[in-house]
Scaffold this motif. Structure first.
Motif, PDB file in Angstrom:
ATOM      1  N   GLN A 182      39.888 136.169 -22.020  1.00  0.00           N
ATOM      2  CA  GLN A 182      40.249 134.723 -22.402  1.00  0.00           C
ATOM      3  C   GLN A 182      39.764 133.707 -21.394  1.00  0.00           C
TER       4      GLN A 182
ATOM      5  N   SER B 270      39.827 129.973 -20.191  1.00  0.00           N
ATOM      6  CA  SER B 270      40.625 128.661 -20.192  1.00  0.00           C
ATOM      7  C   SER B 270      39.963 127.562 -19.405  1.00  0.00           C
TER       8      SER B 270
ATOM      9  N   ALA C 126      42.777 141.375 -25.041  1.00  0.00           N
ATOM     10  CA  ALA C 126      42.142 139.976 -24.904  1.00  0.00           C
ATOM     11  C   ALA C 126      41.298 139.744 -23.655  1.00  0.00           C
TER      12      ALA C 126
ATOM     13  N   ASP D 259      40.766 126.649 -24.960  1.00  0.00           N
ATOM     14  CA  ASP D 259      41.070 128.099 -24.700  1.00  0.00           C
ATOM     15  C   ASP D 259      40.065 129.229 -25.690  1.00  0.00           C
ATOM     16  N   LYS D 260      39.437 129.713 -25.222  1.00  0.00           N
ATOM     17  CA  LYS D 260      38.511 130.815 -26.145  1.00  0.00           C
ATOM     18  C   LYS D 260      38.866 132.115 -25.532  1.00  0.00           C
ATOM     19  N   GLN D 261      39.132 132.937 -26.816  1.00  0.00           N
ATOM     20  CA  GLN D 261      39.734 134.383 -26.502  1.00  0.00           C
ATOM     21  C   GLN D 261      38.929 135.181 -27.517  1.00  0.00           C
TER      22      GLN D 261
END
Length: 517
Positions: free
Chosen positions: A103, A105, A101, A76-78
């Motif tokens: 995000q 995934s 946010a 996960d990058k947020q």
């Protein structure tokens, strides 16, 4: 993951607790020694003597690792933005916050919803998997009046609104849109100098729509409509064009508070109740009832606060019980209309949570703590049942955690804070008896039920640390700018029960820059 949310909350506490001599305060610090702000009652803003405090930051976090649940992404990058503020206004107080946010995934399997772990058994999944892109918006506003009715009454209200959208860029291409709205009117009545009682209501609704679109119509895909505990509607839906599903829920409830305050002692107790009902339908022109999910939540917390001199002691206990059920609707198309031929409860779920926590705070000044230490123990117990054919799952665990923070000041305008966190979770009991429907296959149990049960019954060790440096200039003395880095790792300490069970660890890193003012 619950333990991650707790850690981030702890690591966010830093620096000042009370405003003094114009020194800025982070809004996240304000609730530390103010029990009313930890309740559902927005009127407690008035009785908490909150300072003017604003907080804004930009940040990014990364989470990855093999020790995860089956419907969680591998990575996960947020990227996030947050802004919030406490503001006394004409005798009253208002608080507002906004979160955004973006995000990304990666490699999400067996999941077509924004949050597959929110409780409903009626998830819809496919076996293809892929990468998701999500956008999440959250807004909260709370307000309290000044003292009314001969300084005996405070009125207030809280509003929460969340919107989410997510999409996957490969067939069958699920596209999700969700909205969650809650409003909480409240009041507090002062019985005297020592006693106050409060009450707040709750009304809200939830909606999520998931639509599927197939670009390559020469290939068919199987959609599995889950029923709970490894069961699904059989046979799976064969998709070659498009489909959609709608979730519509309503909630209501409320909470009651009693507060006793004598000199440096404060004791606040809250009991709360929430009822939620969600209907699931498939299709749009002639929708088919897919099921009804019902949930009842009962809970209570008690907090004791003692503030002698430069020290503060806080003890809190809490308990929550959740009862959920799934009512299936079996329908048949008769004369162009869907007729219900069977409607009955097939799924039942219950969960109990309890926590005991102690915190000791040493204040450096009235507006800054020198250090704090916190220790807690949590207990969790879950039971899920599917009635025909009868299957049962049960697991329980106990978790011990400690948190500490220490601050250093470098003159008037800069400082450093370090935080550390540690926890150990031990499985108490784990039981799973799964019986397959005769008309289906056990693919859902093999890919989702068994790995998740292995995750929930695992022993695990968690450790985290964070550091924040804040600084300012004489020309901008009303604000503090900060740079913050948090990291946390969770490692499994018991062997997997099945060959495909989650193993190894899971890591999360958070970096933020911003200002409090």
């Amino acid at each position: 993951m619950k333990h991650i949310r707790i850690i981030l909350c702890c690591c966010a506490l830093s620096s000042a607790v009370y405003a003094q001599n114009g020194q800025p305060v982070q809004p996240q610090q304000v609730t530390l020694l103010k029990p009313w702000l930890q309740t559902e009652n927005a009127s407690g803003l008035k009785l908490s003597n909150v300072p003017v405090a604003g907080y804004t930051y930009l940040g990014a976090n990364l989470e990855n690792g093999d020790f995860k649940k089956s419907q969680q992404p591998e990575k996960d990058k947020q990227f996030m933005f947050h802004s919030s503020r406490y503001q006394p206004l004409k005798g009253g107080v208002i608080y507002g916050s906004f979160n955004y946010a973006q995000q990304y995934s990666d490699n999400v399997r067996w999941n077509d919803l924004l949050n597959p772990y929110r409780g409903t058994p009626y998830n819809m999944v496919d076996s293809i998997g892929g990468n998701w892109k999500k956008q999440l918006f959250d807004m909260e506003v709370k307000a309290a009046t000044g003292l009314l009715a001969h300084e005996k009454l405070v009125l207030g209200a809280g509003l929460q609104y969340s919107v989410g959208t997510g999409a996957r860029q490969n067939d069958p291409r699920p596209l999700n849109n969700s909205g969650d709205f809650n409003i909480k009117p409240s009041l507090i009545y002062l019985l005297g100098k020592k006693h106050q009682i409060g009450i707040n209501g709750l009304y809200g609704f939830y909606n999520e729509t998931v639509s599927f679109e197939v670009k390559n119509t020469t290939v068919t895909h199987s959609l599995y409509k889950l029923l709970g505990l490894g069961q699904y509607a059989s046979p799976p839906t064969i998709l070659s064009t498009s489909a959609n599903r709608n979730y519509n829920g309503k909630r209501y409830g409320g909470a009651f508070q009693y507060n006793l305050q004598v000199n440096r002692w404060q004791w606040l107790t809250e009991v709360a109740y929430t009822s939620y009902e969600e209907n699931v339908t498939d299709g749009s022109g002639l929708p088919v009832a897919g099921g009804t999910y019902k949930r009842q939540e009962y809970g209570g917390t008690s907090t004791w606060l003692y503030t002698p001199g430069t020290f503060a002691h806080r003890v809190s206990v809490g308990y929550q019980m959740i009862d959920g059920s799934g009512i299936e609707s079996h329908q048949k198309l008769i004369d162009g209309f869907w007729k219900t031929i069977l409607e009955a409860k097939f799924y039942a779920a219950s969960e109990s949570n309890a926590r005991l926590e102690y915190m000791l705070v040493k204040n450096k000044t009235a507006s800054q703590y020198a250090w704090y230490a916190k220790a807690g123990v949590s207990w969790n117990d879950v039971e899920n049942k599917y009635l025909v054919p009868y299957s049962r799952q049960h697991f329980s665990s106990i978790r011990y955690d400690v948190t500490g923070a220490y601050t250093w000041s470098f003159g008037k305008y800069s400082g450093l804070e370090a935080q550390v966190y540690g926890a150990y979770q031990s499985n108490i009991d784990g039981y799973l008896n799964y019986l397959l429907m005769t008309s289906g296959t056990n693919i859902i149990a093999q890919r989702m039920l068994y790995p998740d049960h292995d995750y929930y019954t695992a022993n695990m060790l968690t450790a985290g640390a964070g550091v924040q440096y804040h600084f300012s200039w004489k020309e901008a003395a009303a604000a503090r700018f900060f740079i913050k880095l948090n990291g946390i790792t969770t490692q499994r300490t018991s062997a997997p029960l099945i060959p495909t069970g989650p193993d190894g660890g899971r890591n999360r890193f958070v970096f933020t820059i911003g200002a409090f003012y």
